[in-house]
Enzyme design. Structure first.
Site: not given
Ligand code: 13P
Length: 296
Positions: A85-86, A107, A137, A185, A213-215, A237
């Site tokens: 990830d990032h 990123d 990104e 988050g 940002g799925g959470t 998150t």
């Molecule tokens: P959340 O922490 O909002 O689920 O986002 C996860 C994310 O996009 C990781 O790159």
């Protein structure tokens, strides 16, 4: 049995985008969390992406993570990708590739556009040569990612013309992450997702889109983003919170328990429930064979 276990994410994301379902990408925490992600996907016959934050790699090391995930992937008959990830550090990216990751994210979104484009293209050359998928990104996704913080209201939407220019020299990009108004988050207010921008981008660019940002997004928001071309849906998150709550729930129920394994089981079950829920929410239950290119 034909093994489709450990894969790079590009081809499966293309198939997911074409059929309009989302592949869940969970940020793993430890061995138990990786197990909950991979076994959850196997239970539902769903393709899955296990992604890892840089700080998690710094905690466990490259080799243990790659070994756990590859070993678990061999025991299931669903496509599993291991993704970084990032990451803005080319050295970490190189080390992940050498350790056996099947895809990585560069990123460069905090850099000026031209520099982000140039650096992304350099990393693209590296990943293409290694046969590894790349996520890149532009714009700024709000919230916390690793130790970087972008306030939700100062998150910057990706610019459409910049999106076109950005991907021009990276035709085989596995997944593209333009900022469309989501944030990492828990959301403080209602996220304002730029669906129009997302639709314009997917109409012009034949590359699957990552939804960061799925959470905290609603089923309707997932449905609209996936229908508009988001094929990789990131969840971190929620998973982290379940890791902690799963432990606390066992302690609350059995305050005198001295045996550690029930705590690990409690965490596993709490994390796996979310994995199952999210896979169903993204429409990828039963899609393992499709994502692996085994059926039309
Ligand atoms: P959340 O922490 O909002 O689920 O986002 C996860 C994310 O996009 C990781 O790159």
């Amino acid at each position: 049995m034909e093994i489709m276990a450990f894969v790079t994410m590009g081809p499966m994301l293309k198939r997911a985008q074409a059929a309009r379902y989302g592949i869940a990408a969970f940020n793993m925490i430890d061995y138990n969390s990786a197990r909950s992600i991979i076994e959850g996907a196997a239970d539902l016959q769903a393709p899955i992406i296990v992604q890892v934050s840089v700080k998690t790699i710094k905690h466990w090391g490259y080799k243990p993570i790659a070994t756990w995930v590859r070993m678990m992937a061999e025991d299931v008959d669903v496509p599993v990708a291991l993704h970084l990830d990032h990451c803005s550090d080319a050295d970490v990216i190189r080390r992940c590739i050498d350790a056996g990751w099947s895809s990585v994210m560069f990123d460069g979104s905090s850099l000026p556009f031209a520099e982000n484009k140039a650096r992304s293209e350099e990393i693209y050359a590296m990943t293409e040569a290694a046969g590894v998928g790349l996520e890149a990104e532009i714009g700024a996704i709000g919230g916390v990612e690793d130790d970087k913080f972008v306030a939700e209201d100062s998150a910057i939407l990706a610019d459409y013309d910049e999106c076109l220019a950005f991907v021009k020299n990276m035709p085989n990009l596995a997944v593209f992450a333009p900022a469309i108004g989501t944030a990492h988050g828990f959301y403080k207010g209602q996220p304002k997702i730029a669906y129009g921008l997302l639709e314009k981008i997917t109409a012009a660019i034949p590359i699957p889109i990552a939804l960061h940002g799925g959470t905290g997004l609603s089923q309707e928001q997932f449905d609209r983003c996936i229908a508009a071309g988001c094929a990789k849906v990131n969840i971190s998150t929620m998973h982290k919170h379940r890791f902690i709550e799963g432990f606390i729930a066992v302690r609350t129920e059995k305050p005198k328990l001295e045996e550690p394994l029930p705590f690990i089981t409690g965490q596993y079950e709490a994390m796996k429930k979310d994995v199952l829920d999210m896979i169903r929410a993204f429409g990828s239950a039963g899609k393992a064979a499709h994502a692996a290119g085994r059926e039309g």
